[in-house]
Design a protein around this motif. Structure first.
Motif, mmCIF file in Angstrom:
data_model
loop_
_atom_site.group_PDB
_atom_site.id
_atom_site.type_symbol
_atom_site.label_atom_id
_atom_site.label_comp_id
_atom_site.label_asym_id
_atom_site.label_seq_id
_atom_site.Cartn_x
_atom_site.Cartn_y
_atom_site.Cartn_z
ATOM 1 N N PHE A 31 14.037 -1.372 3.272
ATOM 2 C CA PHE A 31 13.347 -0.446 2.377
ATOM 3 C C PHE A 31 12.618 0.650 3.157
ATOM 4 O O PHE A 31 12.239 1.676 2.586
ATOM 5 N N ASN A 33 13.970 2.540 5.044
ATOM 6 C CA ASN A 33 14.877 3.685 5.077
ATOM 7 C C ASN A 33 14.723 4.584 3.854
ATOM 8 O O ASN A 33 15.172 5.735 3.873
ATOM 9 N N LEU A 34 14.113 4.055 2.778
ATOM 10 C CA LEU A 34 14.045 4.819 1.530
ATOM 11 C C LEU A 34 13.182 6.080 1.627
ATOM 12 O O LEU A 34 13.558 7.113 1.068
ATOM 13 N N PHE A 37 15.253 8.596 3.056
ATOM 14 C CA PHE A 37 16.272 8.960 2.076
ATOM 15 C C PHE A 37 15.713 9.956 1.053
ATOM 16 O O PHE A 37 16.333 10.973 0.736
ATOM 17 N N PHE A 38 14.496 9.669 0.536
ATOM 18 C CA PHE A 38 13.859 10.581 -0.413
ATOM 19 C C PHE A 38 13.598 11.947 0.232
ATOM 20 O O PHE A 38 13.720 12.989 -0.419
ATOM 21 N N ARG A 166 26.604 7.050 -0.794
ATOM 22 C CA ARG A 166 25.177 6.888 -1.047
ATOM 23 C C ARG A 166 24.660 7.784 -2.173
ATOM 24 O O ARG A 166 23.507 7.713 -2.535
ATOM 25 N N LEU A 169 23.204 5.738 -4.839
ATOM 26 C CA LEU A 169 21.831 5.279 -4.619
ATOM 27 C C LEU A 169 20.828 6.291 -5.145
ATOM 28 O O LEU A 169 19.770 5.907 -5.659
ATOM 29 N N MET A 173 18.048 5.005 -7.703
ATOM 30 C CA MET A 173 16.618 5.016 -7.420
ATOM 31 C C MET A 173 15.831 5.726 -8.519
ATOM 32 O O MET A 173 14.779 5.254 -8.966
ATOM 33 N N ILE A 340 19.608 -1.951 -4.515
ATOM 34 C CA ILE A 340 18.962 -0.907 -3.706
ATOM 35 C C ILE A 340 18.698 -1.424 -2.295
ATOM 36 O O ILE A 340 18.854 -0.696 -1.307
ATOM 37 N N GLN A 343 21.945 -1.207 -0.631
ATOM 38 C CA GLN A 343 22.249 0.184 -0.322
ATOM 39 C C GLN A 343 21.366 0.688 0.820
ATOM 40 O O GLN A 343 21.801 1.501 1.640
ATOM 41 N N ALA A 344 20.117 0.216 0.850
ATOM 42 C CA ALA A 344 19.209 0.617 1.923
ATOM 43 C C ALA A 344 19.699 0.106 3.273
ATOM 44 O O ALA A 344 19.496 0.748 4.306
#
Length: 623
Positions: A31, A33-34, A37-38, A166, A169, A173, A340, A343-344
């Protein structure tokens, strides 16, 4: 191999590296990595991201509003039914007012959903484009030794897959955030009427969540461990059905061999994947059944309270609908939570690739390159081993390539000729020794500037599926719009004679991959590739087997022009044809990675050594 034989394969058995599984703790770590990602999403398009968030915030409150309006309508209907006072439709203005409100909410909800889908699609496409560009830019930064390492290539393959997969994702999210807000609204309504329903809801969905989390980890582990095999499958699929390999596949009868090999590996992966999928389906069914039991227990409690008169029919409808929505939403959110997390984990592959640093770098304060090479290149006791090998590709090589000198490299295949060129252009750095340019180590110069100083055409040059003009301009791509320079380079390499015969001239697409493409012969392609060296207009020109596909007349003409082009410049030639190398000022002879002789053609023949032996062997073929 028959399907029956495939059925006996051990589904858990893998070829290659040791199997690796991911733990629940690794899922939680993923998580981290999120936020990155954002950040990538936000940087992709701030306006679209902000609009998407606002639309989802508005949409998250609509389910509660629609359920509550439905409750009001139901209570009004029950009241009118009990009094039986309704004669005409217009006698119930309050009822129709709320029906119109519900209709408006439905239309508004549909418009919001379509707007959100549109934003997701547009943002997803932009995100895909941006991450693909970043991946290409990162790959360009990295070094040739890294591309020749199988572990690195597995990372590259996994990262490449993330640029297209991705995008899911992204929507997941945002939907997750929207669902959590909706749950907050619906839960407030349930708590107001019966707080025990929330506890029952949580208990009924937790088993399904744990099941999904476990099997998502298993799927990721399978995908991670099978990266080399998936690359092999892609390669076998390409070799078995490609215009580039069709001749050899047909001539050597390789189709059966390739399809059996593909089939065997594909079924090994199929059975490993099937094993997880079947268990997931069985346990998912069991835990979903438990969730349904919890829902109908709550539904029965609400019905019983309604019969007792504690709740109205409208409240029954509201609570039943709210609980059902909450159950589905909670189950989806918990399921998506594990998805998620999975995916993360895949995101980690993408960010790990972005964090790989090149090994061959420019210095912090590079030395300016000479405007004109004065002394030349000096190899001082240079030795080199390719990564992951113990064999010396070249060993203790010492020589000077003087400014303006033409040097030929001669030797059998594997003698180290192309390796020396890769060291000269800093595609690799020496394992031992050093290379100097005008008295200073190559590592002291800016890497990009150094490579621009040198024009190289390798024996295995790339046949780019681009038009003729672009194929030649690759030699100096910044000047791709300079038509006169491209035409001049084509004339120097004799490619102009080839281009005259093409229907679209310099705009003709080469290769068969795209519409109206034309495939050239080996010799014609080589002339186009040689044009790249002339386009470069570099101080050092390196040609690795530049005329191997040319006929004798074309080879003679090419080297006549090459001699003119390189007048006053340094040049390195690699060739097996002694008619070519004898034009060089000096010839260096390599054998098994070591320098055995160096001198002019005449000097080497007088020495009657290894060069003379090779020359006489080739000369016999012409007697």
């Amino acid at each position: 191999m028959s399907l029956a034989e495939f059925a006996n394969l051990n589904p858990g058995r893998r070829r290659g590296s040791t199997s690796k599984t991911t733990s629940f703790r690794e899922n939680l770590k993923a998580f981290k990595n999120l936020p990155k990602f954002f950040k990538l999403i936000w940087e992709t398009n701030k306006t679209f991201t902000l609009i998407n968030i606002i639309l989802r915030l508005i949409s998250s409150g609509l389910p509660l509003a629609m359920l509550y309006v439905g409750k009001i309508i139901m209570d009004i209907v029950v009241g009118l039914y009990k009094t039986s006072n309704l004669q005409h439709w217009y006698d119930a203005p309050e009822l129709w007012k709320w029906v119109l409100v519900e209709f408006g909410l439905v239309i508004f909800s549909d418009l919001l959903r379509r707007a959100i889908t549109l934003m997701d699609a547009l943002l997803g496409d932009l995100f895909n484009n941006e991450t693909s560009v970043r991946l290409m830019e990162q790959a360009a930064r990295l070094d040739l030794p890294q591309f020749e390492d199988s572990v690195f290539y597995d990372k590259l393959e996994r990262a490449r897959r993330q640029t297209t997969t991705r995008v899911v994702l992204l929507s997941l999210m945002l939907s997750q955030a929207q669902g959590i807000i909706t749950i907050f609204f619906l839960s407030a309504g349930l708590i107001f009427f019966n707080p025990w329903l929330i506890l029952l809801l949580i208990v009924s969905v937790i088993p399904a969540f744990l099941s999904e989390t476990y099997f998502n980890r298993s799927k990721y582990s399978l995908s991670l461990n099978w990266t080399p095999e998936r690359r092999e499958l892609d390669y076998l699929r390409f070799v078995g059905a490609s215009d580039e390999t069709a001749k050899e596949v047909k001539i050597f009868g390789l189709s059966d061999f390739l399809t059996k090999r593909f089939k065997k590996l594909a079924y090994e992966y199929y059975y490993a994947n099937r094993r997880i999928s079947v268990r997931r389906a069985i346990w998912g069914g069991v835990f979903n059944m438990l969730g349904s039991i919890g829902y109908y227990f709550a539904y029965g409690l609400i019905v019983f309270q309604t019969v007792q008169g504690i709740l109205t029919i409208g409240t029954l409808t509201f609570l039943a609908g709210s609980f059902n929505r909450l159950r589905d939403l909670t189950q989806k959110i918990l399921s998506d939570f594990s998805t998620i997390a999975q995916q993360a984990l895949y995101l980690k592959d993408l960010f790990d690739f972005f964090e790989i640093q090149p090994l061959i770098l420019s210095p912090q304060a590079p030395r300016p390159l000479p405007e004109q090479i004065q002394q030349g290149f000096v190899f001082e006791n240079v030795s080199f081993k390719y990564p992951n090998t113990n064999k010396w590709a070249v060993k203790n090589i010492s020589f000077t390539l003087k400014a303006g000198e033409k040097l030929a490299l001669v030797g059998e295949n594997g003698a180290g000729k192309t390796t020396l060129i890769k060291l000269l252009t800093r595609l690799y750095d020496p394992t031992e020794g050093r290379i100097l340019l005008d008295g200073y180590d190559l590592t002291e110069y800016d890497l990009t500037a150094l490579r621009q100083l040198i024009g190289v055409i390798f024996q295995d040059y790339v046949k780019f599926q681009l038009n003729v003009s672009e194929n030649i301009a690759i030699g100096k791509i910044d000047e791709k719009e300079e038509a006169s320079k491209i035409v001049h380079a084509a004339e120097q390499s004799l490619a102009d004679k080839v281009i005259e015969k093409l229907p679209d001239g310099y705009e003709q697409m080469l290769g068969r991959r795209f519409a109206n493409g034309v495939e050239l012969s080996g010799g014609e392609w080589q002339k186009v590739a040689l044009g790249r060296a002339y386009m470069r207009d570099a101080q050092l020109i390196v040609l690795d087997e530049p005329t191997s596909a040319l006929d004798a007349r074309a080879e003679f003409e090419v080297f006549q022009r090459f001699a003119e082009l390189t007048r006053g410049k340094s040049a390195v030639l690699i060739s097996h044809r002694f008619s070519t190398v004898r034009m060089a000022d000096r010839i260096m002879v390599l054998k098994q990675g070591q320098q055995v002789e160096i001198g002019s053609h005449e000097e080497l023949l007088d020495n009657d050594g290894y060069y003379a032996e090779l020359f006489n062997l080739q000369a016999k073929g012409y007697r």
